[in-house]
Design an enzyme around this catalytic site. Structure first.
Site, PDB file in Angstrom:
ATOM      1  CG  ASP A  12      -2.430 -94.563  -7.373  1.00  0.00           C
ATOM      2  OD1 ASP A  12      -1.371 -94.309  -6.779  1.00  0.00           O
ATOM      3  OD2 ASP A  12      -2.808 -95.711  -7.658  1.00  0.00           O
ATOM      4  CG  ASP A  14       2.518 -98.379  -8.958  1.00  0.00           C
ATOM      5  OD1 ASP A  14       3.170 -99.071  -9.743  1.00  0.00           O
ATOM      6  OD2 ASP A  14       3.002 -97.422  -8.321  1.00  0.00           O
ATOM      7  CG  ASP A 173      -5.491 -98.734  -7.335  1.00  0.00           C
ATOM      8  OD1 ASP A 173      -4.771 -97.775  -6.991  1.00  0.00           O
ATOM      9  OD2 ASP A 173      -5.098 -99.911  -7.315  1.00  0.00           O
TER      10      ASP A 173
END
Length: 223
Positions: A12, A14, A173
């Site tokens: 991922d 961000d 996250d």
């Protein structure tokens, strides 16, 4: 063939590769100012990151009473315009990332990105940060078409296809990352230093790391 358990590791963007919260918060607050609302702190905006700019803005506006759809569309366009113009002012790689990427590449492991950020914005950000050439491909939230961003498995599948297949793991996250990886049938590592709300262990990832120095041992443990 390398004895490392994975040929490809996807990430991922961000909250996983980069801490982009400062620039995203500035863009959200630009839109809130245009709407006549009070600004939010970076800490208030961080938990809203992960589902794309539209979702982030909607949650920010909902905190102060919501917004009709026509005005929301205008504010969303303004947020994107501002963000594109100020995309890499505060954003930076998380500690230990570059060393870990070097270690993965030294093991002949390909790396790639799957993000819910628009592909054009993700490409611009990674180029301006100077890291785009570290990744074999980049799949954005709009790359696969409407409704096919994470947690849909389609972008994970496309990442694997573009990178030539092989044993794959994913790192993220958020619940979007964990669900997308599980939907695609690949193991997933969650990072505790990202933008997750609540307990990182509750996401249901196969492993959790607190620093990038822990990623390679975590991946080896998933073999």
């Amino acid at each position: 063939m390398s004895d490392f358990p994975f040929d490809l590791v996807g990430f991922d963007l961000d909250g996983t590769l980069l801490d982009t919260s400062g620039d995203l918060a500035a863009a959200v607050n630009h839109a809130l100012q245009l709407a006549g609302r009070e600004p939010l702190t970076v800490a208030q905006i961080r938990p809203k990151i992960g589902g794309g700019a539209k979702n982030m803005l909607r949650m920010a506006l909902d905190d102060s009473g919501g917004c009709d759809e026509e005005r929301f569309a205008e504010l969303h366009r303004e947020l994107l315009r501002y963000y594109e113009a100020h995309i890499a002012v505060h954003s930076h790689a998380f500690d230990g990332l570059l060393t870990t990427l070097d270690a993965l590449h030294g093991r002949d492991v390909k790396t790639a990105i799957v993000t819910n950020k628009f592909e054009s914005l993700a490409e611009k950000l990674m180029r301006e940060i100077g890291l785009r050439n570290r990744f074999a491909c980049l799949i954005g939230g709009d790359t696969m078409g409407k409704g096919l961003a994470k947690p849909n498995r389609a972008p994970i599948d496309e990442m694997i296809r573009r990178c030539g297949g092989g044993r794959t793991a994913f790192v993220g996250d958020s619940i979007y990352d964990v669900q997308a990886a599980k939907n695609a049938g690949v193991p997933v590592v969650a990072v505790s230093f990202g933008f997750v709300t609540g307990r990182i262990e509750d996401l249901g990832a196969d492993a959790v790391i607190d620093h990038y120095a822990e990623l390679i041992p975590a991946l080896e443990s998933l073999a």
